[in-house]
Design an enzyme around this catalytic site. Structure first.
Site: not given
Length: 275
Positions: A115, A123, A132, A158
């Protein structure tokens, strides 16, 4: 059709699609030659055979095309569109397959649950296109550092999974540790900025009698314990590398224009990196 059914020198029950198609085309060509040789084209049997072959050939080609489309749709249903890795369904199907193999042969393996740490600030700071790209580069790093027999998937926003089947416990766990170290010392690049790849990694050894859902849950739980222990806390923005802006997760940092050992750089593969 009987088990001995044959035509034009091939066994229809054993012939491949390509062989059947080639036989139909040869038959159509032979009939065309017969017609050009002067046989009365009005003879009913000739028209019937010619039409039957034409219909059979068209049906075969349509069936083959449909089969290919279905196979492509099946592949897409198991693939994560963004990264090209397996998606959750693909990983779960592969894990079930490997556990079935394990039950027959008595050999286990290791599942790693990763993770990403601090992904939301990436972001928020650089935009979703940057996020991305980080995901794609993480996928490339994982894919480039496993065996052909291993499987890599993105099963959530993620969250990534690496399945290492047919590995003794000590070997699999050692390889899992190497992979964890690799990803936590690597960087992704975005518009000249280096973004630290950091992840909390949980591992679970699985044995023949294990349930695939439980294996995933246990690896996820191990990852969560490590995350709660303090890995991957977001570092404050700072300056460094001769004044260049840095952005990082945990002890990692992002330095504009800087390429460090273990970084991901376009056009080059560095130690512990993917291009």
């Amino acid at each position: 059709m009987s088990n001995n059914a044959q035509t034009s020198g091939i066994d229809l029950l054993k012939a491949s699609d390509a062989e059947i198609a080639a036989t139909l085309r040869r038959a159509a060509a032979d009939l065309s030659l017969i017609g050009r040789a002067g046989l009365d084209m009005s003879v009913p049997w000739f028209d019937l055979v010619n039409s039957t072959i034409a219909i059979a050939l068209e049906a075969h080609e349509r069936l083959y095309s449909n089969t290919e489309r279905l196979a492509q749709l099946e592949r897409l249903s198991l693939t994560d569109e963004l990264t090209g890795l397996m998606n959750r369904r693909g990983i779960e199907e592969r894990l079930r397959h490997e556990l079935a193999w394990s039950q027959r042969h008595g050999e286990g393996g290791v599942l790693i649950f990763l993770d990403l740490d601090g992904f939301k600030p990436i972001n928020d700071t650089f935009g979703h296109e940057a996020g991305d790209e980080v995901l794609r580069q993480v996928a490339g790093l994982l894919r480039g550092n496993v065996r052909e027999s291993d499987s890599v998937g993105r099963i959530g926003g993620d969250e990534f999974v690496v399945l290492m089947p047919r590995s003794p416990r000590h070997t699999g766990m050692a390889r899992a540790g190497d992979l964890e170290h690799l990803i936590n010392h690597a960087y992704a690049t975005w518009n000249g900025v280096m973004i630290a790849m950091r992840a909390s990694c949980g591992t679970q050894f699985f044995e023949p009698e294990d349930d695939w859902k439980q294996v995933l849950r246990q690896a996820d739980a191990d990852m969560y314990r490590k995350k709660q222990a303090g890995r991957g806390t977001l570092a404050a923005n700072d300056t460094g590398h001769h004044g260049a802006a840095i952005f990082g997760v945990g002890q990692g940092a992002v330095a504009q224009g800087a390429v460090a050992q273990g970084a991901v750089a376009q056009g080059a593969v560095a130690q512990g990196a993917v291009a």
